[in-house]
Design a protein around this motif. Structure first.
Motif, PDB file in Angstrom:
ATOM      1  N   ASP A   1     -12.008  -1.234  -1.481  1.00  0.00           N
ATOM      2  CA  ASP A   1     -10.991  -1.424  -2.527  1.00  0.00           C
ATOM      3  C   ASP A   1     -10.183  -2.693  -2.295  1.00  0.00           C
ATOM      4  O   ASP A   1      -9.926  -3.459  -3.232  1.00  0.00           O
ATOM      5  N   TYR A   2      -9.780  -2.915  -1.056  1.00  0.00           N
ATOM      6  CA  TYR A   2      -8.822  -3.993  -0.798  1.00  0.00           C
ATOM      7  C   TYR A   2      -9.483  -5.348  -0.586  1.00  0.00           C
ATOM      8  O   TYR A   2      -8.958  -6.371  -1.026  1.00  0.00           O
TER       9      TYR A   2
ATOM     10  N   LYS B   1     -16.885   8.174  -1.480  1.00  0.00           N
ATOM     11  CA  LYS B   1     -15.981   8.991  -2.275  1.00  0.00           C
ATOM     12  C   LYS B   1     -16.384  10.463  -2.223  1.00  0.00           C
ATOM     13  O   LYS B   1     -15.526  11.363  -2.114  1.00  0.00           O
TER      14      LYS B   1
ATOM     15  N   ASP C   1      -1.257   6.391   2.143  1.00  0.00           N
ATOM     16  CA  ASP C   1      -2.594   5.842   2.393  1.00  0.00           C
ATOM     17  C   ASP C   1      -2.564   5.026   3.682  1.00  0.00           C
ATOM     18  O   ASP C   1      -2.630   3.804   3.656  1.00  0.00           O
TER      19      ASP C   1
ATOM     20  N   ILE D   1     -13.586   3.326   2.092  1.00  0.00           N
ATOM     21  CA  ILE D   1     -13.061   3.233   0.722  1.00  0.00           C
ATOM     22  C   ILE D   1     -11.929   2.200   0.664  1.00  0.00           C
ATOM     23  O   ILE D   1     -11.870   1.364  -0.237  1.00  0.00           O
ATOM     24  N   SER D   2     -11.033   2.256   1.644  1.00  0.00           N
ATOM     25  CA  SER D   2      -9.910   1.312   1.675  1.00  0.00           C
ATOM     26  C   SER D   2     -10.407  -0.119   1.828  1.00  0.00           C
ATOM     27  O   SER D   2      -9.917  -1.035   1.158  1.00  0.00           O
TER      28      SER D   2
ATOM     29  N   THR E   1       0.839  -1.187   0.000  1.00  0.00           N
ATOM     30  CA  THR E   1       0.000   0.000   0.000  1.00  0.00           C
ATOM     31  C   THR E   1       0.878   1.242   0.000  1.00  0.00           C
ATOM     32  O   THR E   1       2.017   1.223   0.459  1.00  0.00           O
TER      33      THR E   1
ATOM     34  N   TYR F   1     -20.070   3.072  -2.619  1.00  0.00           N
ATOM     35  CA  TYR F   1     -18.694   3.506  -2.858  1.00  0.00           C
ATOM     36  C   TYR F   1     -18.679   4.963  -3.333  1.00  0.00           C
ATOM     37  O   TYR F   1     -17.843   5.766  -2.898  1.00  0.00           O
TER      38      TYR F   1
ATOM     39  N   THR G   1     -14.416  -5.494  -3.295  1.00  0.00           N
ATOM     40  CA  THR G   1     -14.760  -5.439  -4.721  1.00  0.00           C
ATOM     41  C   THR G   1     -14.463  -6.743  -5.438  1.00  0.00           C
ATOM     42  O   THR G   1     -15.344  -7.339  -6.076  1.00  0.00           O
ATOM     43  N   ASP G   2     -13.234  -7.220  -5.361  1.00  0.00           N
ATOM     44  CA  ASP G   2     -12.869  -8.441  -6.078  1.00  0.00           C
ATOM     45  C   ASP G   2     -13.651  -9.653  -5.570  1.00  0.00           C
ATOM     46  O   ASP G   2     -14.078 -10.511  -6.356  1.00  0.00           O
TER      47      ASP G   2
ATOM     48  N   THR H   1      -5.548   2.333   4.452  1.00  0.00           N
ATOM     49  CA  THR H   1      -5.459   0.980   3.912  1.00  0.00           C
ATOM     50  C   THR H   1      -4.383   0.182   4.620  1.00  0.00           C
ATOM     51  O   THR H   1      -4.577  -0.975   4.985  1.00  0.00           O
TER      52      THR H   1
END
Length: 799
Positions: A750-751, A781, A405, A746-747, A401, A777, A754-755, A408
């Motif tokens: 993202d981490y 943001k 940031d 958000i972190s 990271t 999200y 989502t996937d 995260t």
């Protein structure tokens, strides 16, 4: 001025007697930690004072409880080695009831309980000790308020019962190590009757433990005459008290012959007589034709002189990745005193010729072979491949990271590590809520008797937008019982488990009672939310097609118990604090191991809530394993491993089949191999509960915001406590005075999110979840762009 006790001895005389006793016992003290003593006296008197000062003098840690309730609570918190209960005044204290309540707990099996009884007059008959023993007491102490008498009694208990308990606990640790040892271990009596074998031994020979225990070695299927002759040779050696080591042929239960490296060690017991033989066995490859017999001439140290008899000479050559070779025979002949090194090199050579290989080992061997005839550039590239393959975390990405940031970095570091692997220096021990509740609260008689407001809230429980917080409100923070009753009824869980609805109701109540309502996030509302998401996923056609009835029941139960007794602190916190749970589970998956273990303990503790009591043993074991596996899958340190395995073993093969089907003009579903594979079903269940556990960002915006506030508050509270206790701060960014909640969300999305949800959506088809995730999200943001650090934007958020 001299202080005199009731027997006329001065304090100076008492100190002298105690000092002489300590000098005599000093070298015998086994433990560095002080003995814990609990005194249970309804009122203070000279007898309780005598034990108190005796504890002070002996260096013990002492607690006093005045009521049975406080006694039990204190014991469950401290797990005292010695408990002294006043048996003299039944009107003020029911000593038997106190003893029985403590004995009903698991930790008490390692405690010694002492009854202080009144003196018997000269004209009275001695009273039997049997009632005391039946009540659970170990010893009787006749009333004597002399400090030296109390001191002597405590010292005798320490050097008797307490020391014995320490040794028993050590034995438990040793047997745990044996159970997990990869080498086959067999322990026999001096008459060669098998007394113990570990699981590795069972796997090696194909016999179950029950088939082996109590049998003499000669009763087992015999081999050829050479084996019998070798047995005679071994017996001749070990009967003399010497260790034997060499190669031995044995037969599996199936009849196959196997070659083993065996070391047999005699164990000398009382009177210098051999009492046991311990055999350590390892499989060796068929290429190992050394047939060496090692006889160690000293039985007290493994490093004794080794006399080597070799019937066949055989050289091993081991190539390294630069094509250099090492002749083990030439190495071992370099010096006459390198016999032990000989054995190590031979063992290394045998490892490289093993026929039982893990898949990753086969891959590495194939790459090694390919390197031999490859150009230098290819060989170097394959070297880098091998370095990656030899790591243990193949499925977990390296944390990279950005330094700017910290959200995260802190979030990922806090969730994906088990702490700093060290105590914080203040010896903080986390023991919150050790007295697990089995109290029975007021719950509906049947699912049909749910209060109207609650029933109304449960009407749309099958939709994704179901508002769990409204259910929390109308049920007075007990949503798990009510939602659980409805969901479990819809899925026919009682019918599958062959248990009554009353048993299920009691079980749900006990589980919910052991969630901490004081936690802002990890409480029974979170458990109910995860149960709701799990049930929602199980209703999707693609999920139903891949899981059987047992899988679904396991998923619902795992969701219900997955965070039971969560203390509101992360694994890293518990490890840094040196908590009892971290010590128990060796800093590994601490909370997840505790959740699954406690769930089964609570279930089995009371027959009224044991939902498994009518199950077939084999079916129960399968269900239990599935539940444990799913709960452990919620641990974040293996997050990427689970997600990547799911993508590679489930998503990609299904996508390939769908592509082939479309190209052939067929609308057939995925093959039975993919659908019915036990390994793939495990991956699907893990992914299901992982997504259910962290589905907050995929809920409607208002629910998402509420969950974000609750988890942030829990992290803030942890940071506050870490600073207050002087502990390492696991996630410094979660300081309630400076943290930006939008950035943390958000972190996290993202981490982690989502996937994982993209992969889950590709399998389960959940467009509504992806829509909510996208909108949420955008919301976080927008707050971050306005430099707003709170849950909602306000007029002064950018100041």
């Amino acid at each position: 001025m001299l202080i005199m006790n009731e027997e006329g001895c001065s304090q100076e005389e008492v100190d002298r007697q105690v000092s002489s006793t300590e000098q005599w016992l000093g070298p015998m003290r086994l433990t560095q930690d002080p003995i814990q003593v609990l005194l249970v006296f309804a009122k203070e008197d000279s007898q309780s004072d005598g034990f108190w000062w005796a504890c002070e003098r002996a260096g013990y840690k002492c607690n006093i409880a005045r009521t049975p309730e406080l006694a039990l609570e204190c014991f469950l918190d401290k797990h005292h080695e010695i408990i002294v209960i006043d048996y003299r005044h039944p009107r003020y204290l029911d000593a038997e009831a106190v003893c029985k309540s403590i004995r009903a707990t698991k930790p008490s099996e390692h405690s010694t309980i002492l009854a202080v009884v009144p003196r018997v007059g000269s004209d009275q008959e001695e009273v039997s000790v049997l009632p005391l023993l039946h009540a659970g007491f170990n010893r009787r102490f006749i009333e004597n308020n002399s400090m030296i008498a109390c001191y002597n009694e405590l010292i005798q208990i320490e050097h008797g019962e307490v020391r014995s308990q320490f040794k028993l606990r050590s034995c438990n640790s040793i047997f745990t190590a044996l159970e997990h040892c990869q080498e086959a271990i067999e322990i026999t009596s001096e008459e060669h009757v098998i007394q113990y074998v570990n699981p590795a031994f069972e796997r090696m020979l194909g016999y179950s433990k029950e088939e082996l225990l109590g049998k003499e070695l000669i009763e087992l299927p015999k081999s050829d005459k050479n084996r019998a002759d070798l047995l005679d040779t071994i017996n001749t050696c070990i009967k003399k008290g010497k260790e034997w080591q060499g190669i031995y042929y044995a037969r599996r239960k199936s009849g196959d012959s196997i070659q083993q490296h065996v070391r047999v060690t005699p164990v000398v017991g009382q009177g210098g007589k051999i009492r046991h033989f311990v055999s350590i066995k390892k499989l060796c490859s068929s290429n190992d034709n050394n047939k060496q017999i090692y006889k160690i001439s000293r039985d007290d140290k493994y490093s004794g002189d080794i006399a080597l008899t070799e019937s066949h000479s055989h050289s091993f050559r081991h190539k390294n990745r630069r094509k250099e070779s090492i002749d083990v025979r030439s190495i071992t002949s370099r010096s006459s005193d390198a016999s032990l090194q000989n054995h190590r090199y031979a063992s290394m050579a045998r490892i490289h010729t093993m026929t039982i290989e893990a898949p990753i080992t086969k891959v590495i061997n194939i790459i090694n072979a390919a390197q031999e005839n490859s150009p230098v550039t290819v060989a170097e590239a394959l070297d880098r491949v091998l370095e990656i393959l030899r790591t243990t975390e193949l499925y977990s990405p390296q944390l990279a990271t950005k330094e700017e940031d910290p959200h995260t970095s802190d979030l990922v570091g806090g969730l994906m590590t088990d702490g700093l692997r060290r105590l914080s220096g203040n010896e903080y021990v986390f023991s919150k809520n050790m007295n697990h509740s089995h109290s029975h609260l007021s719950v509906p008689i049947t699912i049909n008797d749910v209060p109207p407001r609650t029933a109304q809230q449960l009407e749309n429980e099958d939709t994704w937008d179901f508002n769990i917080f409204e259910l929390e409100s109308v049920t007075n923070k007990r949503p798990l019982v009510y939602l659980g009753l409805k969901i479990f009824t819809c899925f026919g869980v009682c019918e599958y488990l062959n248990c009554s609805e009353a048993t299920l109701r009691s079980w749900l109540q006990v589980i919910e009672a052991n969630y901490h309502a004081s936690n802002s996030y990890h409480n029974s509302t979170h458990a109910a939310d995860v149960l709701h998401a799990t049930a929602y996923f199980l209703q999707k056609e693609s999920v139903k097609a891949h899981l059987d009835e047992l899988d679904k029941v396991a998923a619902l139960i795992a969701a219900t118990v997955h965070d039971v007794d969560h203390p509101g602190r992360t694994n890293s916190f518990l490890c840094n604090a040196g908590s009892e749970l971290a010590l128990l589970y060796n800093d590994t998956a601490v909370l997840e191991s505790h959740h699954s273990a406690l769930a089964f303990q609570l279930t089995a503790k009371d027959n009224k809530c044991n939902i498994f009591k009518n199950m077939d043993r084999t079916q129960y074991r399968t269900l239990r394993q599935a539940i444990i596996d799913m709960v452990l899958a919620t641990e974040m340190t293996r997050h990427f491993e689970h997600v990547n395995k799911f993508v590679n073993s489930i998503n990609k093969p299904i996508a390939a089949e769908e592509t082939n089907s479309n190209s052939e003009g067929s609308d057939c579903e995925c093959s039975p191999t993919i659908r019915n594979s036990p390994e793939n079903r495990v991956l699907i269940k893990r992914m299901l509960i992982k997504c259910a556990d962290v589905a907050n960002p995929c809920r409607p915006l208002e629910l998402c915001i509420e969950w974000a506030g609750r988890i942030s508050e829990e992290y803030f509270a942890q940071t506050d406590e870490e600073k207050r206790q002087g502990m390492p701060v696991v996630m410094p960014v979660f300081d309630r005075n400076t943290c930006s909640i939008p950035k943390s969300q958000i972190s996290f999305i993202d981490y982690f999110i989502t996937d994982m949800f993209d992969a889950w959506d590709a399998f389960a088809h959940l467009p509504n979840l992806i829509h909510h995730l996208t909108e949420n999200y955008k919301y976080w943001k927008s707050l971050d762009e306005l430099k707003c650090k709170s849950l909602r934007c306000s007029s002064d958020c950018h100041k």
